[in-house]
Design an enzyme around this catalytic site. Structure first.
Site, short mmCIF file in Angstrom:
data_model
loop_
_atom_site.label_atom_id
_atom_site.label_comp_id
_atom_site.label_asym_id
_atom_site.label_seq_id
_atom_site.Cartn_x
_atom_site.Cartn_y
_atom_site.Cartn_z
N PHE A 1 0.83 -1.21 0.00
CA PHE A 1 0.00 0.00 0.00
C PHE A 1 0.86 1.25 0.00
O PHE A 1 0.72 2.14 0.83
CB PHE A 1 -0.95 -0.05 1.21
CG PHE A 1 -2.21 0.74 1.00
CD1 PHE A 1 -3.00 0.55 -0.13
CD2 PHE A 1 -2.63 1.67 1.94
CE1 PHE A 1 -4.15 1.28 -0.34
CE2 PHE A 1 -3.78 2.40 1.75
CZ PHE A 1 -4.55 2.21 0.62
N GLY A 2 1.77 1.33 -0.97
CA GLY A 2 2.57 2.54 -1.18
C GLY A 2 1.84 3.45 -2.15
O GLY A 2 0.62 3.38 -2.30
N ARG A 3 2.62 4.28 -2.85
CA ARG A 3 2.00 5.28 -3.73
C ARG A 3 1.07 4.65 -4.77
O ARG A 3 -0.03 5.12 -5.01
CB ARG A 3 3.07 6.06 -4.50
CG ARG A 3 4.02 6.85 -3.65
CD ARG A 3 5.06 7.47 -4.57
NE ARG A 3 6.14 8.09 -3.86
CZ ARG A 3 7.20 7.44 -3.38
NH1 ARG A 3 7.32 6.14 -3.54
NH2 ARG A 3 8.15 8.08 -2.75
N ILE A 4 1.56 3.58 -5.43
CA ILE A 4 0.77 3.02 -6.53
C ILE A 4 -0.43 2.25 -5.97
O ILE A 4 -1.55 2.34 -6.49
CB ILE A 4 1.65 2.13 -7.44
CG1 ILE A 4 2.80 2.97 -8.02
CG2 ILE A 4 0.82 1.54 -8.58
CD1 ILE A 4 3.84 2.17 -8.82
N ARG B 1 2.52 -7.97 4.09
CA ARG B 1 2.85 -9.34 3.73
C ARG B 1 2.66 -10.25 4.94
O ARG B 1 2.60 -9.81 6.09
CB ARG B 1 4.27 -9.43 3.20
CG ARG B 1 5.28 -8.96 4.16
CD ARG B 1 6.65 -8.98 3.53
NE ARG B 1 7.64 -8.67 4.52
CZ ARG B 1 8.09 -7.45 4.77
NH1 ARG B 1 7.66 -6.45 4.05
NH2 ARG B 1 8.98 -7.25 5.71
N ALA C 1 3.25 -5.31 -10.45
CA ALA C 1 4.40 -4.96 -9.61
C ALA C 1 5.67 -5.63 -10.15
O ALA C 1 6.38 -5.04 -10.99
CB ALA C 1 4.12 -5.34 -8.16
N ARG C 2 5.92 -6.84 -9.70
CA ARG C 2 7.03 -7.63 -10.23
C ARG C 2 6.58 -9.08 -10.33
O ARG C 2 5.93 -9.60 -9.41
CB ARG C 2 8.26 -7.55 -9.31
CG ARG C 2 9.04 -6.25 -9.41
CD ARG C 2 9.74 -6.10 -10.77
NE ARG C 2 10.54 -4.90 -10.87
CZ ARG C 2 10.10 -3.72 -11.34
NH1 ARG C 2 8.86 -3.59 -11.80
NH2 ARG C 2 10.92 -2.68 -11.39
N GLU D 1 10.41 -12.99 -16.79
CA GLU D 1 10.24 -12.01 -17.87
C GLU D 1 11.47 -11.96 -18.78
O GLU D 1 12.59 -11.97 -18.26
CB GLU D 1 10.02 -10.64 -17.20
CG GLU D 1 9.18 -9.71 -18.01
CD GLU D 1 8.72 -8.52 -17.16
OE1 GLU D 1 8.07 -8.71 -16.12
OE2 GLU D 1 9.04 -7.41 -17.59
N HIS E 1 4.59 -5.70 -19.69
CA HIS E 1 5.21 -4.76 -18.75
C HIS E 1 5.01 -3.31 -19.22
O HIS E 1 5.98 -2.59 -19.50
CB HIS E 1 6.70 -5.07 -18.55
CG HIS E 1 7.21 -4.58 -17.21
ND1 HIS E 1 8.15 -5.24 -16.47
CD2 HIS E 1 6.89 -3.47 -16.47
CE1 HIS E 1 8.40 -4.57 -15.34
NE2 HIS E 1 7.64 -3.50 -15.33
N GLY F 1 3.16 -0.99 -17.43
CA GLY F 1 2.64 -0.17 -16.32
C GLY F 1 2.92 1.31 -16.47
O GLY F 1 2.02 2.14 -16.37
C1 DGY Z 1 9.19 0.37 -12.53
O1 DGY Z 1 9.34 1.59 -12.62
O2 DGY Z 1 9.63 -0.28 -11.60
C2 DGY Z 1 8.41 -0.29 -13.63
O3 DGY Z 1 8.29 -1.63 -13.48
C3 DGY Z 1 8.98 0.06 -14.97
O4 DGY Z 1 8.26 1.12 -15.37
#
Ligand code: DGY
Length: 336
Positions: free
Chosen positions: A162-165, A185, A250-251, A280, A298, A300
């Site tokens: 729950f950070g900025r994004i 987590r 995210a990742r 990836e 990817h 985002g």
């Molecule tokens: C990030 O900034 O970490 C993204 O995955 C790439 O835009």
């Protein structure tokens, strides 16, 4: 302040703006810019060779900045990541050598949350199946029971990270009438995020297990580190509400992709929207053929504005450190 002569900045990928005038405007005409001018990642051998003479590296998420590289880069003073995620950088090794690391927060928050919400809508409303039905000539007319999806209003969105994004995702979900809960987590005792005033009365915190059991959809926004790798593997996916949706911008390695494919095949999950992948750019083959999975490469932060701002931020950070100034967006192992 003037820069020392013959500074060299290695930029490991073609960016949205031309690095040469941008960097020379800040570091002087004597500054050399080594650009890997390609859409593809710089080959590892090239990266290692060119790091040897670099004072700064403007890196992307596919460039591994590790002990091996740092050992070969005696002049290096800063790694300015063209990303908010810094899991490609060995931050402890950087600290040990006095190399600063920076990232590009804020400028990609809205772009990434937009994409996460687009994936949620696409999966919830079965857009991929509908699209394919039309393109394959199988749409023979409206039907009351055709391709029914999840109504977002009233559904519970769980946000992991729950950070900025994550918070920007929450605002979008609230705008669509969703209920929103976030979770740390599994088993963590770390301090929670600061919740901005506009969200304080609108979102609730659930334990990780409660979120798994209750959420109709879960969206991942946590950074990748040892504590979040495979946070969603077979055991956790099995504890999710049956038919729930999983969204990951995210990742990739937050999710065990083979376990995800199995959970989808078993009907335990109702669908997934994935922007990032465990290995990836490879995608688990079992996901490729599934109609309940929406896959994007990817994307985002892939808006014109965000990518331009990321390039400017990363290069400005590299220049600041080379000029002896404090970076605006430093990252250190303590931030992880
Ligand atoms: C990030 O900034 O970490 C993204 O995955 C790439 O835009």
């Amino acid at each position: 302040m003037t820069a020392p002569a013959a500074l060299c900045v290695l930029v490991t990928r073609r960016l949205s703006i031309d690095p040469l005038p941008f960097l020379r405007a800040r570091l002087g005409e004597g500054c050399a810019v080594e650009l890997h001018d390609s859409e593809s990642p710089i080959p590892r051998a090239d990266l290692l060779a060119r790091a040897a003479s670099a004072d700064a590296i403007v890196a992307t998420l596919s460039d591994r900045i590790d002990e091996e590289l740092l050992n070969r880069a005696p002049r290096l003073r800063v790694v300015a990541n063209h990303a908010v995620g810094v899991d490609n950088i060995d931050l402890r090794a950087c600290v040990a050598r006095g190399v600063r690391a920076t990232n590009t927060p804020d400028v990609l928050t809205d772009a990434t949350a937009d994409l996460a919400f687009a994936l949620l809508l696409a999966v919830a409303r079965r857009l991929r199946e509908g699209e394919r039905m039309i393109r394959e000539g199988r749409f023979t007319g409206w039907a009351p029971t055709m391709l029914l999806g999840l109504e977002l209003r009233g559904a519970l969105l769980g946000i992991f990270g729950f950070g900025r994004i994550g918070q920007a995702m929450a605002r979008r979900a609230l705008g669509f009438g969703m209920r929103v809960a976030w979770s740390r987590r599994e088993g963590t005792s770390a301090a929670g995020p600061r919740i901005p005033a506009d969200l304080q009365t609108k979102v609730s915190e659930l334990s990780f297990d409660e979120m798994l059991a209750q959420a109709d959809a879960i969206s991942l926004h946590a950074p990748l580190d040892a504590s979040t790798r495979h946070a969603f593997s077979a055991a956790q996916l099995a504890r999710m509400k049956r038919g729930a949706l999983l969204i990951n911008t995210a990742r990739g390695p937050l999710v065990d992709e083979a376990a995800l494919a199995a959970a989808l095949a078993a009907g335990q999950l109702g669908g997934a929207g994935l922007d990032v992948f465990e290995h990836e750019p490879k995608v688990h083959p079992a996901l490729l053929s599934r109609d309940d999975v929406v896959l994007v490469p990817h994307l985002g932060s892939a808006t014109v504005a965000a990518r331009r701002a990321m390039a400017e931020t990363a290069m400005a950070e590299a220049a600041r450190v080379l000029l002896g100034q404090e970076p605006l967006h430093p990252v250190s192992p303590a931030d992880r």
